[in-house]
Design a protein around this motif. Sequence first.
Motif, mmCIF file in Angstrom:
data_model
loop_
_atom_site.group_PDB
_atom_site.id
_atom_site.type_symbol
_atom_site.label_atom_id
_atom_site.label_comp_id
_atom_site.label_asym_id
_atom_site.label_seq_id
_atom_site.Cartn_x
_atom_site.Cartn_y
_atom_site.Cartn_z
ATOM 1 N N GLN A 193 0.775 -1.408 -0.027
ATOM 2 C CA GLN A 193 0.117 -0.252 -0.158
ATOM 3 C C GLN A 193 0.833 1.252 0.098
ATOM 4 O O GLN A 193 0.503 2.297 -0.708
ATOM 5 C CB GLN A 193 -1.032 0.044 1.180
ATOM 6 C CG GLN A 193 -2.222 0.836 1.225
ATOM 7 C CD GLN A 193 -3.124 0.332 -0.036
ATOM 8 O OE1 GLN A 193 -3.235 -1.067 -0.084
ATOM 9 N NE2 GLN A 193 -3.656 1.080 -0.733
ATOM 10 N N LEU A 194 1.899 1.222 0.669
ATOM 11 C CA LEU A 194 3.040 2.411 0.606
ATOM 12 C C LEU A 194 3.393 2.769 -0.783
ATOM 13 O O LEU A 194 3.645 3.548 -1.036
ATOM 14 C CB LEU A 194 3.989 2.156 1.758
ATOM 15 C CG LEU A 194 3.666 2.260 3.079
ATOM 16 C CD1 LEU A 194 4.896 1.766 3.941
ATOM 17 C CD2 LEU A 194 3.075 3.617 3.622
ATOM 18 N N ARG A 195 3.560 1.606 -1.480
ATOM 19 C CA ARG A 195 3.921 1.812 -2.961
ATOM 20 C C ARG A 195 3.010 2.451 -3.641
ATOM 21 O O ARG A 195 3.194 3.214 -4.652
ATOM 22 C CB ARG A 195 4.537 0.303 -3.493
ATOM 23 C CG ARG A 195 5.946 0.260 -2.890
ATOM 24 C CD ARG A 195 6.475 -1.117 -3.719
ATOM 25 N NE ARG A 195 5.611 -2.138 -3.931
ATOM 26 C CZ ARG A 195 5.644 -3.195 -3.291
ATOM 27 N NH1 ARG A 195 6.447 -3.255 -2.372
ATOM 28 N NH2 ARG A 195 4.874 -4.085 -3.535
ATOM 29 N N ALA A 196 1.702 2.138 -3.507
ATOM 30 C CA ALA A 196 0.794 2.601 -4.335
ATOM 31 C C ALA A 196 -0.443 2.945 -3.314
ATOM 32 O O ALA A 196 -1.512 2.053 -3.382
ATOM 33 C CB ALA A 196 0.102 1.593 -5.250
ATOM 34 N N PRO A 197 -0.397 4.143 -2.730
ATOM 35 C CA PRO A 197 -1.135 4.507 -1.420
ATOM 36 C C PRO A 197 -2.740 4.534 -2.146
ATOM 37 O O PRO A 197 -3.606 4.357 -1.337
ATOM 38 C CB PRO A 197 -0.881 5.760 -1.063
ATOM 39 C CG PRO A 197 0.672 5.882 -1.545
ATOM 40 C CD PRO A 197 0.938 5.165 -2.765
#
Length: 607
Positions: free
Chosen positions: A60-64
Amino acid sequence: MLFGLSPVAWALVALFAPLAAAFVIAVAVPLRKAGKPAAYLAILAAALSLVGAVFLMLRQLRAPSDILIQTVRWLPSSGQTIADIGVRIDGISVPMLVVVTTVATSVQVFSLGYMADEPPAAFGRYFGYHSLFIFSMNTLVLAPNVLQLFAGWELVGLTSYLLIGFYWQKPSAARAAVKAFWTTKLADMGFVAGVVLLFVSTGGFGWTAPTDPTLHMWIGFGLFLAVMGKSAQFPLHIWLPDAMEGPTPVSALLHAATMVAAGVYLIVRANPLFQALPVRELMTWLGAFTALFAAIIAVVQTDIKKVLAYSTCSQLGYMVSALGAGSLMGGYFHLTTHAAFKALLFLGAGSVIHAVHSNELADMGYLWPKMKVTAVTFIFGALALAGVPGLAGFFSKDLILEALYEHHAYGPLGMLMIAAFLTAFYMGRVVFLAFFGKATKKTQAAHESGPSMLAPLVLLAVLSVGLGYFGKRFAGLYGVEYHFHLGAVGGAASVLGLAGLVLAYAVYGARWLPESSFAFLAPVAQVARSGAVDKLYLFAFHKLALGLANIVGWFDRYVVDGVMNFLAWATIMGGRRARKLQTGNAADYVYAVIAGAVVLATWGILR
């Protein structure tokens, strides 16, 4: 794909690993009665769940902004599907999943030492309940629709009942479990009404609000009633302090970071359903009042767990008030930081209680030399809760206060500012009395806890210090903007917090001021300790509800039953009299036929 598993597969690992552990512990009786093997299995499952949550967080941090939904048909009807069941992976659910699994795993590891003196069968049962609770919370967090969230919500209520009443042989623990169950069930009637209205108005159970503003408002009120029960908002807060009858790690698990936070999570998850203006205004004011009310009561508590319990009510009030003012970042980020330092405080309190075998602050004192790790980590938690600059609570609490100021909610803001001062004062009081006060008989034999209890304290202390610096990352996940600046409001709150700590030091640390200096507050303390809200409920139940029930019972017994009995008596008596007409004489029947014909003919002529 992470380690060959898709995000949905990781979500299913996080969801079902604890359920599998709970099932095995329940059916494998020898395993459960052995105690420790069941505990290791439950901890392994919780750790697997945490690993799944962490992998989802990395993704999720890579693609919030990514949203991944995987569902299957749940309630088919006439070729159509009424509701789906599955998982929703996005920037709202994943951070909460990490919070739940991190706290749950820490609590389970801590419980290895804290509950070690329990009989093996009870030890195994305890960990079975824990695993079922984690599954329930994860079901709620990953729900793709309101109906599945409701199913998880009710499972959480059931498992919290089991955990609060773990010492069911104690009447007080059994009463506390029942009280928590029924209070939250009363509030859940609002959830049921909201779900029904949502289905009637939209034909489904999605997060989208109906177009009818009246229905929208009533759905919001219904759901908020459920939030008041689960997140212990005034006047439905009464179950939470009593729930301290459960084991202290249970308090950390249920009442600091997960179960009580479920209400706040519901507001965030179903945010569009809470956007009706009257609902938001109610949230803002009621949350602020709860924060202040609970902080006042916490000041006069002598049981360390009850201080923390009322503190939890107070901090949940902060979150609800912020969400009412429209600050998703303030409310949800404070839930995250609060989870770390409140779990730390409860587990630290557990470590102290384990050492002195008492919950009372009067039995504690000068534990600092004997329990340095517990003391240091507890102090970090207390300072974070007090909003001392640089620690996690400072960042999230400042966001809340700034949001209320920008929303022009000056009344709630004033209440929260006073609560900030009181929070620092009562936490300073606990620290100075427990760790630096005069030694007692019970503290002479005290010693530091073992590694299994200290490791979670250190982990949570690190989070209590460092989480505040990740606000921008969390804002990206939530899909909101993040602007942190220490303005006049935040500066004033920090000054008030520091003033509270200084006052606590002056009274309970350096003893510059005698406690008798606050004698003029005795009436407030007396009212706070009196359990006035509980007495109000008892009055309402005994005098109003039972009184009304007696009136309804009398009406049913003497009016409704009386009318029916009279009709039955009249029918019997009429039948007895009519029976005399049956003489068995043919002439009598001929006369009767003639009389009848005359009557009919007369009626036909005259009508």
